[in-house]
Design a protein around this motif. Structure first.
Motif, PDB file in Angstrom:
ATOM      1  N   MET A   1       0.809  -1.190   0.000  1.00 49.94           N
ATOM      2  CA  MET A   1       0.000   0.000   0.000  1.00 49.94           C
ATOM      3  C   MET A   1       0.855   1.257   0.000  1.00 49.94           C
ATOM      4  O   MET A   1       0.376   2.299  -0.383  1.00 49.94           O
ATOM      5  N   SER A   2       2.099   1.129   0.462  1.00 44.27           N
ATOM      6  CA  SER A   2       2.925   2.323   0.539  1.00 44.27           C
ATOM      7  C   SER A   2       3.342   2.826  -0.847  1.00 44.27           C
ATOM      8  O   SER A   2       3.757   3.970  -0.971  1.00 44.27           O
ATOM      9  N   LEU A   3       3.235   1.999  -1.847  1.00 46.78           N
ATOM     10  CA  LEU A   3       3.604   2.416  -3.206  1.00 46.78           C
ATOM     11  C   LEU A   3       2.426   2.946  -3.998  1.00 46.78           C
ATOM     12  O   LEU A   3       2.574   3.278  -5.176  1.00 46.78           O
ATOM     13  N   LEU A   4       1.264   3.052  -3.375  1.00 40.18           N
ATOM     14  CA  LEU A   4       0.080   3.501  -4.109  1.00 40.18           C
ATOM     15  C   LEU A   4       0.206   4.958  -4.535  1.00 40.18           C
ATOM     16  O   LEU A   4      -0.083   5.299  -5.685  1.00 40.18           O
ATOM     17  N   ILE A   5       0.645   5.818  -3.651  1.00 42.94           N
ATOM     18  CA  ILE A   5       0.749   7.249  -3.981  1.00 42.94           C
ATOM     19  C   ILE A   5       1.808   7.495  -5.062  1.00 42.94           C
ATOM     20  O   ILE A   5       1.530   8.208  -6.036  1.00 42.94           O
ATOM     21  N   PRO A   6       3.032   6.919  -4.950  1.00 45.26           N
ATOM     22  CA  PRO A   6       3.977   7.114  -6.065  1.00 45.26           C
ATOM     23  C   PRO A   6       3.482   6.523  -7.385  1.00 45.26           C
ATOM     24  O   PRO A   6       3.704   7.108  -8.445  1.00 45.26           O
ATOM     25  N   ALA A   7       2.779   5.383  -7.325  1.00 48.05           N
ATOM     26  CA  ALA A   7       2.250   4.799  -8.555  1.00 48.05           C
ATOM     27  C   ALA A   7       1.192   5.696  -9.167  1.00 48.05           C
ATOM     28  O   ALA A   7       1.123   5.851 -10.395  1.00 48.05           O
ATOM     29  N   MET A   8       0.366   6.316  -8.322  1.00 54.17           N
ATOM     30  CA  MET A   8      -0.646   7.251  -8.836  1.00 54.17           C
ATOM     31  C   MET A   8       0.025   8.468  -9.473  1.00 54.17           C
ATOM     32  O   MET A   8      -0.418   8.959 -10.511  1.00 54.17           O
ATOM     33  N   ALA A   9       1.079   8.971  -8.843  1.00 57.97           N
ATOM     34  CA  ALA A   9       1.764  10.146  -9.380  1.00 57.97           C
ATOM     35  C   ALA A   9       2.405   9.828 -10.730  1.00 57.97           C
ATOM     36  O   ALA A   9       2.266  10.598 -11.689  1.00 57.97           O
ATOM     37  N   VAL A  10       3.087   8.697 -10.802  1.00 59.11           N
ATOM     38  CA  VAL A  10       3.762   8.335 -12.064  1.00 59.11           C
ATOM     39  C   VAL A  10       2.737   8.052 -13.154  1.00 59.11           C
ATOM     40  O   VAL A  10       2.904   8.473 -14.303  1.00 59.11           O
ATOM     41  N   SER A  11       1.651   7.353 -12.797  1.00 63.14           N
ATOM     42  CA  SER A  11       0.638   7.071 -13.816  1.00 63.14           C
ATOM     43  C   SER A  11      -0.086   8.343 -14.237  1.00 63.14           C
ATOM     44  O   SER A  11      -0.516   8.459 -15.378  1.00 63.14           O
ATOM     45  N   GLY A  12      -0.214   9.312 -13.344  1.00 60.25           N
ATOM     46  CA  GLY A  12      -0.846  10.576 -13.715  1.00 60.25           C
ATOM     47  C   GLY A  12       0.018  11.396 -14.639  1.00 60.25           C
ATOM     48  O   GLY A  12      -0.466  12.045 -15.571  1.00 60.25           O
ATOM     49  N   GLY A  15       0.658   8.539 -17.865  1.00 53.39           N
ATOM     50  CA  GLY A  15      -0.387   7.731 -18.460  1.00 53.39           C
ATOM     51  C   GLY A  15      -1.727   8.404 -18.602  1.00 53.39           C
ATOM     52  O   GLY A  15      -2.517   8.017 -19.434  1.00 53.39           O
ATOM     53  N   GLY A  16      -2.007   9.350 -17.765  1.00 52.46           N
ATOM     54  CA  GLY A  16      -3.308   9.989 -17.846  1.00 52.46           C
ATOM     55  C   GLY A  16      -4.312   9.351 -16.903  1.00 52.46           C
ATOM     56  O   GLY A  16      -3.990   8.481 -16.095  1.00 52.46           O
ATOM     57  N   PRO A  17      -5.555   9.796 -17.031  1.00 52.33           N
ATOM     58  CA  PRO A  17      -6.570   9.359 -16.075  1.00 52.33           C
ATOM     59  C   PRO A  17      -6.940   7.876 -16.177  1.00 52.33           C
ATOM     60  O   PRO A  17      -7.279   7.264 -15.180  1.00 52.33           O
ATOM     61  N   LEU A  18      -6.874   7.287 -17.349  1.00 51.81           N
ATOM     62  CA  LEU A  18      -7.226   5.868 -17.468  1.00 51.81           C
ATOM     63  C   LEU A  18      -6.220   4.984 -16.745  1.00 51.81           C
ATOM     64  O   LEU A  18      -6.598   4.009 -16.092  1.00 51.81           O
ATOM     65  N   LEU A  19      -4.958   5.318 -16.848  1.00 56.03           N
ATOM     66  CA  LEU A  19      -3.946   4.534 -16.144  1.00 56.03           C
ATOM     67  C   LEU A  19      -4.047   4.754 -14.636  1.00 56.03           C
ATOM     68  O   LEU A  19      -3.812   3.831 -13.858  1.00 56.03           O
ATOM     69  N   MET A  20      -4.435   5.948 -14.206  1.00 56.53           N
ATOM     70  CA  MET A  20      -4.634   6.203 -12.787  1.00 56.53           C
ATOM     71  C   MET A  20      -5.780   5.345 -12.254  1.00 56.53           C
ATOM     72  O   MET A  20      -5.704   4.793 -11.152  1.00 56.53           O
ATOM     73  N   LEU A  21      -6.852   5.210 -13.036  1.00 52.76           N
ATOM     74  CA  LEU A  21      -7.956   4.343 -12.623  1.00 52.76           C
ATOM     75  C   LEU A  21      -7.528   2.877 -12.596  1.00 52.76           C
ATOM     76  O   LEU A  21      -7.976   2.111 -11.739  1.00 52.76           O
ATOM     77  N   ALA A  22      -6.666   2.492 -13.514  1.00 52.40           N
ATOM     78  CA  ALA A  22      -6.161   1.116 -13.513  1.00 52.40           C
ATOM     79  C   ALA A  22      -5.327   0.845 -12.261  1.00 52.40           C
ATOM     80  O   ALA A  22      -5.415  -0.238 -11.678  1.00 52.40           O
ATOM     81  N   VAL A  23      -4.526   1.819 -11.846  1.00 55.99           N
ATOM     82  CA  VAL A  23      -3.729   1.663 -10.623  1.00 55.99           C
ATOM     83  C   VAL A  23      -4.653   1.520  -9.412  1.00 55.99           C
ATOM     84  O   VAL A  23      -4.441   0.668  -8.544  1.00 55.99           O
ATOM     85  N   ALA A  25      -7.717   0.383  -9.446  1.00 53.44           N
ATOM     86  CA  ALA A  25      -8.393  -0.909  -9.549  1.00 53.44           C
ATOM     87  C   ALA A  25      -7.476  -2.041  -9.084  1.00 53.44           C
ATOM     88  O   ALA A  25      -7.913  -2.966  -8.388  1.00 53.44           O
ATOM     89  N   LEU A  26      -6.204  -1.990  -9.440  1.00 57.90           N
ATOM     90  CA  LEU A  26      -5.257  -3.013  -8.994  1.00 57.90           C
ATOM     91  C   LEU A  26      -5.055  -2.957  -7.483  1.00 57.90           C
ATOM     92  O   LEU A  26      -4.950  -3.997  -6.828  1.00 57.90           O
ATOM     93  N   ALA A  27      -5.004  -1.748  -6.934  1.00 58.66           N
ATOM     94  CA  ALA A  27      -4.852  -1.614  -5.485  1.00 58.66           C
ATOM     95  C   ALA A  27      -6.079  -2.178  -4.772  1.00 58.66           C
ATOM     96  O   ALA A  27      -5.965  -2.862  -3.755  1.00 58.66           O
ATOM     97  N   PHE A  28      -7.261  -1.910  -5.296  1.00 60.63           N
ATOM     98  CA  PHE A  28      -8.490  -2.426  -4.712  1.00 60.63           C
ATOM     99  C   PHE A  28      -8.533  -3.950  -4.806  1.00 60.63           C
ATOM    100  O   PHE A  28      -8.932  -4.638  -3.858  1.00 60.63           O
ATOM    101  N   ALA A  29      -8.104  -4.499  -5.933  1.00 60.50           N
ATOM    102  CA  ALA A  29      -8.075  -5.954  -6.090  1.00 60.50           C
ATOM    103  C   ALA A  29      -7.086  -6.577  -5.114  1.00 60.50           C
ATOM    104  O   ALA A  29      -7.346  -7.638  -4.532  1.00 60.50           O
ATOM    105  N   GLY A  30      -5.947  -5.932  -4.894  1.00 58.74           N
ATOM    106  CA  GLY A  30      -4.976  -6.430  -3.928  1.00 58.74           C
ATOM    107  C   GLY A  30      -5.518  -6.408  -2.513  1.00 58.74           C
ATOM    108  O   GLY A  30      -5.279  -7.331  -1.730  1.00 58.74           O
ATOM    109  N   LEU A  31      -6.246  -5.349  -2.177  1.00 56.76           N
ATOM    110  CA  LEU A  31      -6.864  -5.287  -0.852  1.00 56.76           C
ATOM    111  C   LEU A  31      -7.907  -6.379  -0.669  1.00 56.76           C
ATOM    112  O   LEU A  31      -8.013  -6.986   0.400  1.00 56.76           O
ATOM    113  N   LEU A  32      -8.706  -6.623  -1.708  1.00 57.58           N
ATOM    114  CA  LEU A  32      -9.703  -7.687  -1.618  1.00 57.58           C
ATOM    115  C   LEU A  32      -9.050  -9.059  -1.460  1.00 57.58           C
ATOM    116  O   LEU A  32      -9.502  -9.882  -0.661  1.00 57.58           O
TER     117      LEU A  32
END
Length: 73
Positions: A1-12, A15-23, A25-32
């Motif tokens: 979970m600690s890499l979520l914010i850097p991954a969001m920043a890099v994808s933003g 990659g744009g908004p679609l890649l940010m949503l993909a990040v 979604a992957l974080a949510f799937a990992g939590l589940l």
């Protein structure tokens, strides 16, 4: 979970908004997966017998320094 914010920043940035949503979604799937399967994984790991390992202590350091000393200026 600690890499979520850097991954969001890099994808933003790259990659744009679609890649940010993909990040997200992957974080949510990992939590589940951690919520539903995490307890079973911990129990599987703790049921394996632990074999004691032999600890080798390093040799003691010499009492006197063996390196050459630089003259003070």
């Amino acid at each position: 979970m600690s890499l979520l914010i850097p991954a969001m920043a890099v994808s933003g940035v790259f990659g744009g908004p679609l890649l940010m949503l993909a990040v997200l979604a992957l974080a949510f799937a990992g939590l589940l997966l951690a919520a539903f399967r995490g307890g079973a994984l911990v129990q599987e790991v703790t049921q394996t017998p632990l074999t004691p390992s032999v600890q080798v202590t390093p040799a003691a350091l010499p009492a006197q320094a063996s390196a050459e000393m630089l003259p003070s200026l």
